[in-house]
Write a protein that holds these residues in place. Structure first.
Motif, PDB file in Angstrom:
ATOM      1  N   ARG A  81      43.882  30.051  41.693  1.00  0.00           N
ATOM      2  CA  ARG A  81      43.438  31.453  41.621  1.00  0.00           C
ATOM      3  C   ARG A  81      42.327  31.557  40.591  1.00  0.00           C
ATOM      4  O   ARG A  81      42.443  31.006  39.489  1.00  0.00           O
ATOM      5  CB  ARG A  81      44.615  32.355  41.249  1.00  0.00           C
ATOM      6  CG  ARG A  81      44.275  33.832  41.235  1.00  0.00           C
ATOM      7  CD  ARG A  81      45.531  34.641  40.939  1.00  0.00           C
ATOM      8  NE  ARG A  81      45.242  36.044  40.811  1.00  0.00           N
ATOM      9  CZ  ARG A  81      45.550  36.962  41.733  1.00  0.00           C
ATOM     10  NH1 ARG A  81      46.160  36.594  42.841  1.00  0.00           N
ATOM     11  NH2 ARG A  81      45.258  38.223  41.540  1.00  0.00           N
ATOM     12  N   GLU A  83      39.968  34.482  38.608  1.00  0.00           N
ATOM     13  CA  GLU A  83      39.867  35.906  38.306  1.00  0.00           C
ATOM     14  C   GLU A  83      38.697  36.134  37.361  1.00  0.00           C
ATOM     15  O   GLU A  83      38.455  35.333  36.460  1.00  0.00           O
ATOM     16  CB  GLU A  83      41.131  36.410  37.616  1.00  0.00           C
ATOM     17  CG  GLU A  83      42.395  36.243  38.414  1.00  0.00           C
ATOM     18  CD  GLU A  83      43.636  36.688  37.657  1.00  0.00           C
ATOM     19  OE1 GLU A  83      44.674  36.782  38.313  1.00  0.00           O
ATOM     20  OE2 GLU A  83      43.554  36.938  36.426  1.00  0.00           O
ATOM     21  N   TRP A 117      40.904  37.155  48.870  1.00  0.00           N
ATOM     22  CA  TRP A 117      40.251  37.729  47.696  1.00  0.00           C
ATOM     23  C   TRP A 117      40.462  39.231  47.705  1.00  0.00           C
ATOM     24  O   TRP A 117      40.789  39.832  48.724  1.00  0.00           O
ATOM     25  CB  TRP A 117      38.776  37.358  47.607  1.00  0.00           C
ATOM     26  CG  TRP A 117      37.853  38.154  48.495  1.00  0.00           C
ATOM     27  CD1 TRP A 117      37.565  37.911  49.804  1.00  0.00           C
ATOM     28  CD2 TRP A 117      37.112  39.314  48.128  1.00  0.00           C
ATOM     29  NE1 TRP A 117      36.700  38.857  50.274  1.00  0.00           N
ATOM     30  CE2 TRP A 117      36.384  39.729  49.266  1.00  0.00           C
ATOM     31  CE3 TRP A 117      36.987  40.043  46.954  1.00  0.00           C
ATOM     32  CZ2 TRP A 117      35.550  40.843  49.261  1.00  0.00           C
ATOM     33  CZ3 TRP A 117      36.152  41.161  46.944  1.00  0.00           C
ATOM     34  CH2 TRP A 117      35.437  41.539  48.087  1.00  0.00           C
ATOM     35  N   TRP A 119      40.367  42.913  44.702  1.00  0.00           N
ATOM     36  CA  TRP A 119      40.128  43.416  43.351  1.00  0.00           C
ATOM     37  C   TRP A 119      41.166  44.489  43.057  1.00  0.00           C
ATOM     38  O   TRP A 119      41.795  45.029  43.963  1.00  0.00           O
ATOM     39  CB  TRP A 119      38.712  43.949  43.196  1.00  0.00           C
ATOM     40  CG  TRP A 119      38.492  45.278  43.856  1.00  0.00           C
ATOM     41  CD1 TRP A 119      38.250  45.504  45.184  1.00  0.00           C
ATOM     42  CD2 TRP A 119      38.522  46.560  43.228  1.00  0.00           C
ATOM     43  NE1 TRP A 119      38.129  46.843  45.409  1.00  0.00           N
ATOM     44  CE2 TRP A 119      38.279  47.519  44.234  1.00  0.00           C
ATOM     45  CE3 TRP A 119      38.731  46.975  41.924  1.00  0.00           C
ATOM     46  CZ2 TRP A 119      38.236  48.871  43.950  1.00  0.00           C
ATOM     47  CZ3 TRP A 119      38.689  48.332  41.647  1.00  0.00           C
ATOM     48  CH2 TRP A 119      38.431  49.266  42.662  1.00  0.00           C
ATOM     49  N   ARG A 127      39.595  43.784  37.856  1.00  0.00           N
ATOM     50  CA  ARG A 127      39.732  42.336  37.985  1.00  0.00           C
ATOM     51  C   ARG A 127      39.451  41.984  39.438  1.00  0.00           C
ATOM     52  O   ARG A 127      40.067  42.523  40.344  1.00  0.00           O
ATOM     53  CB  ARG A 127      41.143  41.908  37.609  1.00  0.00           C
ATOM     54  CG  ARG A 127      41.393  40.435  37.861  1.00  0.00           C
ATOM     55  CD  ARG A 127      42.762  39.991  37.484  1.00  0.00           C
ATOM     56  NE  ARG A 127      43.711  41.098  37.400  1.00  0.00           N
ATOM     57  CZ  ARG A 127      44.999  40.937  37.208  1.00  0.00           C
ATOM     58  NH1 ARG A 127      45.518  39.758  37.062  1.00  0.00           N
ATOM     59  NH2 ARG A 127      45.814  41.973  37.153  1.00  0.00           N
ATOM     60  N   TRP A 129      39.625  38.902  42.085  1.00  0.00           N
ATOM     61  CA  TRP A 129      40.375  37.652  42.173  1.00  0.00           C
ATOM     62  C   TRP A 129      40.141  37.012  43.536  1.00  0.00           C
ATOM     63  O   TRP A 129      39.762  37.678  44.500  1.00  0.00           O
ATOM     64  CB  TRP A 129      41.864  37.899  41.947  1.00  0.00           C
ATOM     65  CG  TRP A 129      42.454  38.837  42.964  1.00  0.00           C
ATOM     66  CD1 TRP A 129      42.560  40.195  42.849  1.00  0.00           C
ATOM     67  CD2 TRP A 129      42.971  38.495  44.249  1.00  0.00           C
ATOM     68  NE1 TRP A 129      43.119  40.718  43.991  1.00  0.00           N
ATOM     69  CE2 TRP A 129      43.392  39.691  44.869  1.00  0.00           C
ATOM     70  CE3 TRP A 129      43.126  37.298  44.941  1.00  0.00           C
ATOM     71  CZ2 TRP A 129      43.949  39.729  46.136  1.00  0.00           C
ATOM     72  CZ3 TRP A 129      43.687  37.327  46.211  1.00  0.00           C
ATOM     73  CH2 TRP A 129      44.093  38.535  46.799  1.00  0.00           C
ATOM     74  N   GLU A 131      41.761  33.350  45.848  1.00  0.00           N
ATOM     75  CA  GLU A 131      42.666  32.209  45.883  1.00  0.00           C
ATOM     76  C   GLU A 131      42.164  31.195  46.894  1.00  0.00           C
ATOM     77  O   GLU A 131      41.708  31.560  47.982  1.00  0.00           O
ATOM     78  CB  GLU A 131      44.081  32.654  46.251  1.00  0.00           C
ATOM     79  CG  GLU A 131      44.688  33.560  45.205  1.00  0.00           C
ATOM     80  CD  GLU A 131      46.063  34.091  45.576  1.00  0.00           C
ATOM     81  OE1 GLU A 131      46.792  34.486  44.652  1.00  0.00           O
ATOM     82  OE2 GLU A 131      46.399  34.106  46.785  1.00  0.00           O
TER      83      GLU A 131
END
Length: 153
Positions: A81, A83, A117, A119, A127, A129, A131
């Protein structure tokens, strides 16, 4: 299984993007991810795009985090992951850049490379993010139905 989290504070300066890429490579190597593993280039490109967006569009410091599962023998084949958290409340806006535009493709690249993905709000900011599943090959694209298709090299 434990989760290893590493993070880097990124200042609002374009030079920080290169520093974030070097840091990510270093942390991946120190965590036992082989430099030749396709995952490394995928993650470095994703990090480059997300940090660039934070630096260019927010004008605020940001925090880059990488999280991955670690077993007794090193990193597992689980999910990595990434971020990027910043102090801007402005949501990320994917856009379709014209063919002659120099930018505007960052989130499109993240969408194509990451398995997932999104937010979310975080404190006074947000944030973003994504994966990437380590078990899946890192090359691929989208099929006609829009799902991510993975190919082996």
């Amino acid at each position: 299984m434990q989760v290893l989290q590493v993070q880097l504070t990124v200042e609002p300066d374009p030079a920080e993007v290169g520093r974030a890429r070097r840091w990510a490579r270093s942390r991946l190597a120190k965590s036992g991810v082989a430099p030749e593993e396709p995952l490394v280039e995928t993650l470095v490109l994703i990090i480059s795009e997300l940090v660039t967006n934070a630096v260019v569009h927010t004008g605020c410091p940001a925090v880059l985090r990488m999280l991955f599962s670690v077993g007794s023998s090193g990193p597992s084949r689980g999910t990595v992951r990434v971020e990027v958290a910043d102090a801007s409340t402005r949501p990320p806006l994917p856009r379709c850049a014209a063919s002659d535009e120099m930018g505007g493709r960052g989130l499109e690249l993240v969408d194509g490379l990451a398995d997932r993905w999104g937010w979310q709000p975080e404190g006074a900011g947000k944030r973003i993010w994504c994966e990437v599943d380590r078990a899946a090959p890192a090359l691929g694209g989208r099929g006609t139905d829009g799902r991510v298709v993975r190919v082996t090299g």
